[in-house]
Design an enzyme around this catalytic site. Structure first.
Site, mmCIF file in Angstrom:
data_model
loop_
_atom_site.group_PDB
_atom_site.id
_atom_site.type_symbol
_atom_site.label_atom_id
_atom_site.label_comp_id
_atom_site.label_asym_id
_atom_site.label_seq_id
_atom_site.Cartn_x
_atom_site.Cartn_y
_atom_site.Cartn_z
ATOM 1 N N GLY A 11 0.842 -1.200 0.000
ATOM 2 C CA GLY A 11 0.000 0.000 0.000
ATOM 3 C C GLY A 11 0.871 1.240 0.000
ATOM 4 O O GLY A 11 0.526 2.279 0.575
ATOM 5 N N GLN A 15 -2.166 6.811 1.629
ATOM 6 C CA GLN A 15 -1.940 7.991 2.469
ATOM 7 C C GLN A 15 -1.113 7.673 3.723
ATOM 8 O O GLN A 15 -0.291 8.488 4.139
ATOM 9 C CB GLN A 15 -3.251 8.700 2.805
ATOM 10 C CG GLN A 15 -4.342 7.838 3.361
ATOM 11 C CD GLN A 15 -5.310 8.615 4.246
ATOM 12 O OE1 GLN A 15 -5.245 9.827 4.348
ATOM 13 N NE2 GLN A 15 -6.195 7.888 4.921
ATOM 14 N N ILE A 16 -1.276 6.511 4.329
ATOM 15 C CA ILE A 16 -0.441 6.183 5.508
ATOM 16 C C ILE A 16 1.023 6.097 5.080
ATOM 17 O O ILE A 16 1.915 6.660 5.721
ATOM 18 C CB ILE A 16 -0.877 4.852 6.165
ATOM 19 C CG1 ILE A 16 -2.277 4.988 6.760
ATOM 20 C CG2 ILE A 16 0.121 4.427 7.238
ATOM 21 C CD1 ILE A 16 -2.846 3.706 7.357
ATOM 22 N N ARG A 103 -15.021 -1.503 10.373
ATOM 23 C CA ARG A 103 -13.808 -2.178 9.903
ATOM 24 C C ARG A 103 -14.128 -3.626 9.529
ATOM 25 O O ARG A 103 -13.563 -4.170 8.581
ATOM 26 C CB ARG A 103 -12.732 -2.139 10.983
ATOM 27 C CG ARG A 103 -12.295 -0.733 11.374
ATOM 28 C CD ARG A 103 -11.190 -0.815 12.414
ATOM 29 N NE ARG A 103 -10.795 0.459 12.969
ATOM 30 C CZ ARG A 103 -11.256 0.959 14.116
ATOM 31 N NH1 ARG A 103 -12.156 0.292 14.821
ATOM 32 N NH2 ARG A 103 -10.823 2.118 14.563
ATOM 33 N N GLN A 117 0.016 -13.170 0.487
ATOM 34 C CA GLN A 117 1.105 -12.467 1.190
ATOM 35 C C GLN A 117 1.632 -13.344 2.333
ATOM 36 O O GLN A 117 2.843 -13.428 2.551
ATOM 37 C CB GLN A 117 0.611 -11.115 1.705
ATOM 38 C CG GLN A 117 0.362 -10.131 0.549
ATOM 39 C CD GLN A 117 0.005 -8.727 0.996
ATOM 40 O OE1 GLN A 117 -0.154 -8.453 2.180
ATOM 41 N NE2 GLN A 117 -0.133 -7.829 0.037
ATOM 42 N N ASP A 163 -4.221 2.825 18.915
ATOM 43 C CA ASP A 163 -5.206 2.873 19.999
ATOM 44 C C ASP A 163 -4.516 3.151 21.328
ATOM 45 O O ASP A 163 -5.028 3.898 22.165
ATOM 46 C CB ASP A 163 -5.954 1.529 20.067
ATOM 47 C CG ASP A 163 -6.438 1.095 18.691
ATOM 48 O OD1 ASP A 163 -7.198 1.849 18.080
ATOM 49 O OD2 ASP A 163 -6.012 0.028 18.214
ATOM 50 N N ARG A 166 -3.635 6.753 21.452
ATOM 51 C CA ARG A 166 -4.854 7.527 21.704
ATOM 52 C C ARG A 166 -5.237 7.446 23.177
ATOM 53 O O ARG A 166 -5.593 8.459 23.806
ATOM 54 C CB ARG A 166 -5.999 6.969 20.843
ATOM 55 C CG ARG A 166 -5.849 7.262 19.373
ATOM 56 C CD ARG A 166 -6.809 6.425 18.535
ATOM 57 N NE ARG A 166 -6.806 6.832 17.137
ATOM 58 C CZ ARG A 166 -7.306 6.120 16.135
ATOM 59 N NH1 ARG A 166 -7.856 4.936 16.385
ATOM 60 N NH2 ARG A 166 -7.273 6.575 14.910
ATOM 61 N N HIS A 191 -8.746 -4.570 17.254
ATOM 62 C CA HIS A 191 -8.692 -3.163 16.813
ATOM 63 C C HIS A 191 -10.057 -2.849 16.195
ATOM 64 O O HIS A 191 -10.248 -2.915 14.984
ATOM 65 C CB HIS A 191 -7.562 -2.971 15.799
ATOM 66 C CG HIS A 191 -7.567 -1.601 15.174
ATOM 67 N ND1 HIS A 191 -7.356 -0.456 15.896
ATOM 68 C CD2 HIS A 191 -7.776 -1.196 13.902
ATOM 69 C CE1 HIS A 191 -7.433 0.596 15.099
ATOM 70 N NE2 HIS A 191 -7.695 0.168 13.880
#
Ligand code: NAD
Ligand code: LMR
Length: 332
Positions: A11, A15-16, A103, A117, A163, A166, A191
């Protein structure tokens, strides 16, 4: 120990990754090692990665080694030390006319990615390779990948560090301290909105959270749901899922594994359960971990859990069991 480390990022045009990849080679994660990068994407966006490579070259990173872009994961996996599996679809987008809200709605969309993978990592990755699944639903994606890897010398993790970061931020604000004063933070379970942020075993300075936070109404009505739903709050505000904080959390996880854990502290990630703490064997669940800084990561086994905590954790474990059932066809 080798003076090079080979890291696969999937990926890589997302954006990450835009926030993650440069910081892998800035010397703060792998110290003085030269970092070889394998950046993996789907064919449609490989050209975007050519731009990423240009930017990396233009950024003057003395620790940057070889940098390769590919849509062939199996080739990238060859002799790699670290796998940061970010590549997958985020929630909040519309797919086939339906908005992806939770999610877990991504189970069938993303789960399949982790079969091949997993196989490639098990066959071609280094024997002591570390794998961090970021793509959601992270725990069950890691379960699928680990299942197909058939290689117990490698360490599969799903990311709960975001998490944990946070939760530290929420507790620090409540206790009027800076975030660095909060340690020993564990996210138990999935998660997902059932995760349990363990405020009781967390330390505020030298004091147990259980002794610091007497406002249980705040814990139940603001802290726990606030951490559980923070990803959604970010999506609602930004119109896109968390990116820079997710990248920072991935870097924090790699650092936590690479460096020896400070005595009395722990870090949070989900790993394959060995049955400890009553978590069903084989599920990928968030637990407290320590690292010896030499590649060995261990579960911290002496946490005491209140009845309140045990009940909350069980809810998350039940959810992980139902996610596993939902992807049974991907675990053949
Ligand atoms: P994004 O859409 O910006 O990027 C994802 C990238 O993955 C895309 O460029 C896409 O082309 C690529 N991709 C898709 N399938 C692939 C495959 N088979 N191989 C390689 N690349 C592939 O999304 P993002 O915002 O970077 O988020 C990525 C994932 O991370 C999402 O699933 C998101 O929900 C998850 N996430 C997890 C956490 C966490 O705490 N665990 C935090 C934030 C985001
Ligand atoms: C997050 O927690 O920010 C990520 O998992 C993205 C999401 O879908 O919430």
């Amino acid at each position: 120990m080798s003076d090079r480390v080979k890291v696969v990022v999937t990926g890589a045009a997302g954006q990450i990754s835009y926030s993650l990849i440069p910081r892998l080679v800035d010397g703060t994660v792998f110290g003085n090692k030269i970092v070889d990068l394998e950046l993996v994407e789907i064919p449609a966006v490989l050209n975007k990665l050519e731009g990423m490579v240009m930017e990396m070259e233009d950024s003057f990173f003395p620790h940057l080694g070889d940098i390769n872009i590919t849509d062939n994961f199996a080739v990238a996996a060859e002799s790699s030390d670290w796998f940061l599996l970010v590549g997958s679809i985020p929630r909040g987008i519309v797919l086939n006319g339906k908005k992806i809200e939770e999610r877990s709605d991504l189970l069938k969309v993303n789960g399949g990615i982790f079969i091949d993978q997993g196989k490639a990592i098990g066959e071609k990755g280094k024997e002591n390779a570390k794998i961090l699944v970021v793509g959601n639903p992270a725990n069950t994606n890691a379960l699928i990948g680990h299942h197909h890897a058939h290689n117990e010398t490698q360490l599969w993790m799903a990311m709960t560090m975001l998490d944990s970061n946070r939760a530290k931020s929420f507790l620090a604000k409540k206790a009027s301290v800076t975030v660095d004063k909060v340690s020993k933070m564990t996210i138990w379970g999935n998660h997902s909105p059932t995760m349990y942020p363990d405020f009781e075993n967390a330390l505020i300075g030298n004091q147990r959270g259980a002794d610091v936070f007497s406002d249980l109404q705040w814990i139940e009505e603001e802290f726990i749901p606030g951490v559980q739903q923070r990803g959604k709050a970010v999506i609602d505000a930004r119109g896109a899922s968390s990116a820079t904080s997710a990248a920072k959390a991935a870097l924090d996880t790699v650092r936590a594994v690479e460096q020896k854990t400070i005595d009395g502290d722990c870090f949070s990630a989900a790993i394959v359960s060995d049955g400890s703490y009553g978590i069903d064997e084989g599920l990928v669940a968030g637990v407290p971990l320590i690292s010896d800084g030499q590649g060995k990561v261990d579960l911290v086994r002496d946490f005491s859990l209140s009845e309140f905590a045990k009940q909350k954790i069980q809810i998350s474990i039940e959810e992980l069991k139902s996610e596993k059932e939902a992807v049974a066809d991907l675990l053949d």
